[in-house]
Each structure stands twice: as C-alpha cells, then as structure tokens.
Design a protein around this motif. Structure first.
Motif, PDB file in Angstrom:
ATOM      1  N   ILE A 183     -14.089 -12.861   4.025  1.00  0.00           N
ATOM      2  CA  ILE A 183     -13.224 -11.845   4.622  1.00  0.00           C
ATOM      3  C   ILE A 183     -13.557 -11.651   6.098  1.00  0.00           C
ATOM      4  O   ILE A 183     -12.674 -11.666   6.964  1.00  0.00           O
ATOM      5  N   PHE A 187     -10.530 -12.731   8.900  1.00  0.00           N
ATOM      6  CA  PHE A 187      -9.616 -11.694   9.354  1.00  0.00           C
ATOM      7  C   PHE A 187     -10.273 -10.788  10.393  1.00  0.00           C
ATOM      8  O   PHE A 187     -11.476 -10.566  10.374  1.00  0.00           O
ATOM      9  N   TRP A 191     -11.771  -4.148   8.251  1.00  0.00           N
ATOM     10  CA  TRP A 191     -12.103  -4.609   6.911  1.00  0.00           C
ATOM     11  C   TRP A 191     -13.363  -3.906   6.448  1.00  0.00           C
ATOM     12  O   TRP A 191     -14.079  -3.290   7.232  1.00  0.00           O
ATOM     13  N   VAL A 263      -8.924  -5.240   3.371  1.00  0.00           N
ATOM     14  CA  VAL A 263      -8.456  -5.763   4.652  1.00  0.00           C
ATOM     15  C   VAL A 263      -7.230  -4.971   5.089  1.00  0.00           C
ATOM     16  O   VAL A 263      -6.362  -4.657   4.269  1.00  0.00           O
ATOM     17  N   GLY A 264      -7.169  -4.658   6.384  1.00  0.00           N
ATOM     18  CA  GLY A 264      -5.987  -4.024   6.943  1.00  0.00           C
ATOM     19  C   GLY A 264      -6.101  -2.517   7.066  1.00  0.00           C
ATOM     20  O   GLY A 264      -6.987  -1.886   6.477  1.00  0.00           O
ATOM     21  N   ALA A 302      -3.219  -8.316   6.988  1.00  0.00           N
ATOM     22  CA  ALA A 302      -4.347  -8.969   7.661  1.00  0.00           C
ATOM     23  C   ALA A 302      -3.921  -9.544   9.004  1.00  0.00           C
ATOM     24  O   ALA A 302      -2.789 -10.007   9.169  1.00  0.00           O
ATOM     25  N   ARG A 304      -5.213 -12.481  11.655  1.00  0.00           N
ATOM     26  CA  ARG A 304      -6.127 -13.626  11.720  1.00  0.00           C
ATOM     27  C   ARG A 304      -6.617 -13.834  13.148  1.00  0.00           C
ATOM     28  O   ARG A 304      -5.856 -13.671  14.097  1.00  0.00           O
TER      29      ARG A 304
END
Length: 392
Positions: A183, A187, A191, A263-264, A302, A304
């Motif tokens: 993770i 990303f 997180w 995530v996010g 997410a 990247r």
C-alpha cells in the motif's frame, strides 16, 4: 555501501513477469489472497482467494490492540501502555505484541474478538504453538471485516487511536525491516497501514536490530521466525521448529509478506493482500512482488505516485538526503535487490564501485533521498526516460 558479486559481474536477474489471475497480477510462484472493499459503494472491487487462510504475522496486532482496548479508553491509558501500543501499531513492535498477547490470555484474545467482529476465517495457532501470536490464521476477507469494525462499529476513541497510529506507520519496523511496501509503495497518502512479514531472517533493509523479548513471557517474533531461548532471549528457529505440524492447515514455512490498511480520503477503500513466496525468497524480491501485485489492484480513491520503477542490485545501498556521501549521512538503506520508484535524477558526487564510475544520482520520492545510479539496474550513466531534477 556494500555491493554483491552479482552486480559486479553482470546484469542482475530480472524478476519473473507477473501472470494475470482474476484481474489481479500475481507474480509467478506467489500464492495470494486479496480483498479490496470500497466503503463508498459498499462493494468489492477485487477478490482473489479472499477466504484462504494465511498465518497473520503482524496483522494480528490489530486484534491484540482491539482486545486490550475493548474495556479501556485509549485517552486514559497509562504512559507505559500508550508507549507500547504506539510502537506496536506504528513500528510493528514484537515485544509489545508478546506483552499484550500474554496479558490477554493468548488464544483467549482470538476467542473473544473473532465472534465479536464476525470473523469467519480467523483461528488460533496450531495446538502446542499457542505462544506464537504470529501463527494466528486469518484471511483477506476477515481483514476487511476488522477494518470495517474499526471504522464503523468500534467506539470513536478506539477508532481514532488505532487508525491514528496506523497513519503514522514508520518506514522501519523495530526489528529493522522496511515496512513501507504494498500500500505505502503503490499509493500516495492518505493511507493507514498494518503490515506483516515472516520468515525472512534478519535482512530487511533499514538498520538491522536484534529481536528482543521481555523476560518472563514467551514471545515469538513472526518477522524472524524466532523461538524463546532458555535465557529469555530469542533465537532463530531450527528446521524442525520452522516446519508445520502434521495436519496443520496453514503454511508456517514459506516466506509471508502482507500489506493491509486503508487508502484514500476518509479511509475510502480497505485493502488486504496476503502473500506466500517460495521458500528462500529474499526480502527485496518479495517486497517487489507485493508492490507489483498491489499496483495492479483497482483501488477507488487511490492516487498513484509519479515516477518510473527500476530494479536495484547490491546489499546495504544507502539512501542519502543529497547526491553525495559528503555531509549527507544515510536516511536508510534499501532492502537488497528491491524495485524503487525514481522521480528524477541529477549529477552529484562521482562514485566508483569497481568496475563502475558514475556522477548521476536517482531521487527516490518515497524515501526522500538519493542513491547513486550505479545501483540502479539500467544500462548507461543516466536513466532512460527520467527527467533531470529541478535546481534546488
């Protein structure tokens, strides 16, 4: 920086190309269980062997923490407990985990938390191995349930305390393993992480630190596959101790590397990736495989990171704040042979690692520092397709 003979005699071996499976790219030889759950839509975007059991390694520390806090307000914890729990959740402290595993009655922790959270694939270590908290078995699907419990059901102080610590995950675990794979490697923040690793010996990047135990209880470090020594210290397990007992349903032998968390914004998506690797796989190789697998996932919300991925070679490769060894002490070291994200490159101090000499350095945004291009697996002094860093 120490170089391996491999890097000095020829190009490093290529990592096997990943094979496509149910929309998830699983590298050759890797066994994986995956679940990705979008909390906004209430649906899974990825599911692969999500009910397969794996030894949990450090992921069980989530349950250890939740069990301890089920009757306690984290805002009122005594300082020693807060220090231990912070270290266990942020830096995967094994000594702290052993302390609370024993304090909570070992297997009684799982007997309490599993039904409370609704876990269907989580079970205690095999009979006779109850001291080994890292041998608690769990699944990717159950891990999603744990995070949903944390985020949606647990009391707000517990949620805020545990998730707050997971958002402050340190790059290096207390045992010297680089835990920002999966993770964290795939990303951009925000997180939150709880990682797990088992069976890789004592070489995981960062600065190696010996595993420790608190005298008076038996603690098993899942990271180094340790067993309690007669004098209260830990020692590497013997071959017989590393082999699953007859009838054991969960693989306790192959190297395990797991990445779990959210995530996010607003913890939108829960990601759980459990992996097993062929026996003897180096940590950097497994680290790269998990990164590649995680990057292949559909993770709503997410972002990247920008940059280009390159392989590296050599052991003990230092990451430095400036492209020089002068007045630029190492920030950390890379796991041997790991794949890294390069954001840009610039000229700096000339470095010679016979038979190579180079003045170019690669900037690794995820580490916040530079490595000499000599250790990047690419022909030529400059990396193709990588921009020059802006003047500072």
């Amino acid at each position: 920086m120490a170089a391996t003979a491999l890097g000095l005699t020829g190009a490093p071996p290529a990592v096997a190309a990943p094979a496509r499976s149910a929309g998830v790219e699983v590298p050759a030889g890797v066994t994986a269980g995956v679940a990705v759950f979008d909390r906004t839509t209430g649906t899974f975007t990825e599911r692969l062997n999500e009910n397969a059991q794996f030894r949990s390694a450090s992921v069980v520390k989530l349950l250890i923490a939740l069990d301890f806090l089920r009757t306690r307000d984290p805002r009122q914890l005594p300082a020693p407990d807060r220090t231990r729990l912070d270290s266990m959740l942020r830096s995967s402290d094994d000594t702290a985990a052993g302390f609370y595993w024993t304090l909570g009655g070992r297997t009684a922790i799982i007997q309490r938390t599993a039904p409370e959270i609704g876990l269907t694939g989580t079970s205690n270590p095999p009979s006779g191995m109850e001291d080994y908290w890292g041998y608690v078995a769990t699944t990717a699907a159950d891990t999603v349930r744990i995070y949903r419990h944390l985020l949606e059901t647990a009391p707000a102080p517990v949620r805020d305390y545990v998730m707050g610590n997971l958002r402050q995950s340190t790059r290096c675990g207390t045992d010297g393993f680089d835990q920002h794979f999966g993770i964290a490697g795939s990303f951009v923040r925000p997180w939150a992480l709880k990682q797990g690793w088992s069976g890789f010996g004592a070489s995981g990047g960062c600065t190696p630190k010996p595993p420790t135990t608190v005298p008076g209880y038996a603690a098993a470090s899942q990271e180094v596959r340790a067993t309690p020594g007669a004098d209260g210290r830990t020692a590497r397990g013997t071959a017989s101790q590393r082999t699953p007992r007859a009838g054991a349903a969960v693989d306790l032998t192959r190297e395990a590397l797991h990445t779990t968390g959210t995530v996010g914004a607003g913890d939108r998506t829960i990601v759980a990736v459990f992996t097993l690797h062929p026996d003897g796989t180096p940590y950097g190789t497994a680290y790269t495989a998990v990164n590649r697998l995680t990057r292949s996932l559909d993770v709503p919300g997410a972002t990247r990171p920008a940059g280009t991925w390159f392989g590296t070679w050599g052991a003990g490769v230092n990451v430095r704040p400036q492209p020089t060894t002068v007045n630029s002490p190492p920030l950390t070291t890379l796991p041997a042979g790991v794949e890294v994200l390069v954001g840009c490159q610039k000229q700096g101090q000339e470095v010679t690692i016979p038979p190579y000499t180079n003045t170019w350095w690669a900037y690794l945004p995820q580490y916040g520092g530079y490595i000499t291009n000599i250790y990047v697996s690419s022909p030529g002094s400059q990396l193709p397709g990588v921009q020059t860093c802006a003047a500072s």
